[in-house]
Write a protein that holds these residues in place. Sequence first.
Motif, short mmCIF file in Angstrom:
data_model
loop_
_atom_site.label_atom_id
_atom_site.label_comp_id
_atom_site.label_asym_id
_atom_site.label_seq_id
_atom_site.Cartn_x
_atom_site.Cartn_y
_atom_site.Cartn_z
N GLY A 25 45.69 45.90 45.23
CA GLY A 25 45.46 46.19 44.04
C GLY A 25 44.17 45.87 43.47
O GLY A 25 43.97 46.54 42.53
N PHE A 26 43.40 45.12 44.43
CA PHE A 26 41.92 44.99 43.75
C PHE A 26 41.16 46.16 44.31
O PHE A 26 41.49 46.99 45.15
CB PHE A 26 41.42 43.76 44.61
N HIS A 27 39.85 46.03 43.87
CA HIS A 27 38.72 47.22 44.43
C HIS A 27 37.94 46.69 45.42
O HIS A 27 37.26 45.38 45.15
CB HIS A 27 38.18 47.91 43.43
N LEU A 29 34.10 46.85 46.82
CA LEU A 29 32.92 47.10 46.24
C LEU A 29 31.80 46.60 47.15
O LEU A 29 31.85 45.71 48.09
CB LEU A 29 32.76 46.70 44.86
N LEU A 134 40.90 32.03 42.08
CA LEU A 134 40.47 31.80 40.64
C LEU A 134 40.04 33.19 40.04
O LEU A 134 40.12 33.60 38.90
CB LEU A 134 39.54 30.67 40.36
N GLY A 135 39.25 33.97 41.00
CA GLY A 135 38.59 35.37 40.52
C GLY A 135 37.60 35.63 41.62
O GLY A 135 37.10 35.09 42.50
N SER A 136 37.51 36.96 41.62
CA SER A 136 36.67 37.73 42.66
C SER A 136 35.34 37.29 42.55
O SER A 136 34.69 37.46 43.73
CB SER A 136 36.72 39.18 42.26
N ARG A 153 36.34 42.30 48.10
CA ARG A 153 36.71 42.26 46.60
C ARG A 153 35.83 41.61 45.79
O ARG A 153 35.63 41.20 44.58
CB ARG A 153 37.99 42.04 46.54
N THR A 178 37.46 43.98 32.10
CA THR A 178 37.02 44.64 33.35
C THR A 178 38.45 45.28 34.06
O THR A 178 38.23 46.38 34.47
CB THR A 178 36.83 43.27 34.57
N PRO A 179 39.74 44.87 33.66
CA PRO A 179 40.77 45.57 34.53
C PRO A 179 40.67 47.01 33.94
O PRO A 179 41.21 48.05 34.65
CB PRO A 179 41.78 44.96 33.97
N PHE A 182 38.15 49.18 35.63
CA PHE A 182 38.55 49.52 37.29
C PHE A 182 39.77 50.64 37.17
O PHE A 182 39.72 51.40 38.04
CB PHE A 182 39.23 48.32 37.85
O1 C5P Z 1 39.27 38.93 40.14
P1 C5P Z 1 39.10 38.77 38.62
O2 C5P Z 1 40.16 38.00 37.90
O3 C5P Z 1 37.60 38.43 38.31
O4 C5P Z 1 39.55 40.44 38.20
C1 C5P Z 1 40.16 40.74 37.00
C2 C5P Z 1 40.54 41.93 37.18
O5 C5P Z 1 39.58 43.15 37.55
C3 C5P Z 1 41.78 42.13 38.20
O6 C5P Z 1 42.98 41.83 37.80
C4 C5P Z 1 41.58 43.68 38.76
O7 C5P Z 1 42.33 44.42 37.79
C5 C5P Z 1 40.42 43.86 38.49
N1 C5P Z 1 39.40 43.86 39.83
C6 C5P Z 1 39.50 44.92 40.93
N2 C5P Z 1 38.69 44.52 41.89
C7 C5P Z 1 37.84 43.91 42.05
C8 C5P Z 1 37.77 42.48 41.00
C9 C5P Z 1 38.41 42.70 39.78
O8 C5P Z 1 40.47 45.58 40.67
N3 C5P Z 1 37.03 43.57 43.30
#
Ligand code: C5P
Length: 287
Positions: A25-27, A29, A134-136, A153, A178-179, A182
């Motif tokens: 579900g992530f992207h 990049l 915790l986050g990308s 990601r 951010t979501p 995306f």
């Molecule tokens: O990873 P993070 O919590 O920062 O991502 C926030 C939102 O951004 C994710 O839930 C997703 O919808 C989107 N995201 C994504 N691909 C990434 C980073 C973030 O789709 N590489």
Amino acid sequence: MKKISIKAPAKLNLGLRITGLREDGFHSLESVFSKITLSDKITVSLDPSVSGISLRCSGIPSPQNNSNLAWKAAQLFMDEAGMENLEGIRITLHKNIPSPGGLGGGSSDAAAVLLALMKLTDIEIDLGPMGEQLGSDVPFFLLPEQAAFVTGRGEILTPVHLPHFHCVLVHSGENVPTPMAFKLWDEHSGDLTEACPISNYTALNFGVWHEGKPFPVKLDNHFLTLLHSRHPGMARTAEELSRLTDSWGLSGSGPTFYTLFRSEAEAKEAEEHLTGKFPWVFRCQSG
Ligand code: C5P
């Protein structure tokens, strides 16, 4: 009481290209991330008088509860390191980095808390998986290097050397979650042309100024292409910056833009020109 104060830097994306939607579900990049001297200040201490986690915030308003990434990082570290029955964790956070801003502020705070807790507790633990959870953007802030080419990601990091630069940051005043940005890519990626050819980075010479930029290719960002027709403030900011210099870009999914300069004098001049035209203008450096 053991205590550590640490700066949590912001980042800029020098170019950003979304290359696909992943099965999770992530992207995926491609981008070059560069730390800058705009930073939050975090103090972490182990305090037996605190039960669990205590978070106090000042500066730009930020939640003082478990929705804050700094809190989440402390909770995850406690769980992973088996600290439940040990001392509590007291965190004070002075927020200077606008959020959401595309500057990675929350992720940087989370990384700073993890790094501080590892030092304070002397517990040797691999922070990488915690960062990814915790986050990308968190893995980048766990890296000691100033800049990296980033893929996956956000967790595949190749440190790169950038020449020192001065920058002026400009916030368009709009809110771009951010979501949502995306999701726009999911719906409209077909509209994008291949405008950001940064994938062949190994062929690039990263350490030198190149046509007025501390980065050898265009600073294009897929998010800008998707967002500027939908956010008039972003379109106006892009227009104003492009009148000033070629060396400008959007960081992450925005809404913070940046302009890059070789000298402090040029950056000061740009700061003077932009101040008053936008809700937030800030001058700093790579760092
Ligand atoms: O990873 P993070 O919590 O920062 O991502 C926030 C939102 O951004 C994710 O839930 C997703 O919808 C989107 N995201 C994504 N691909 C990434 C980073 C973030 O789709 N590489």
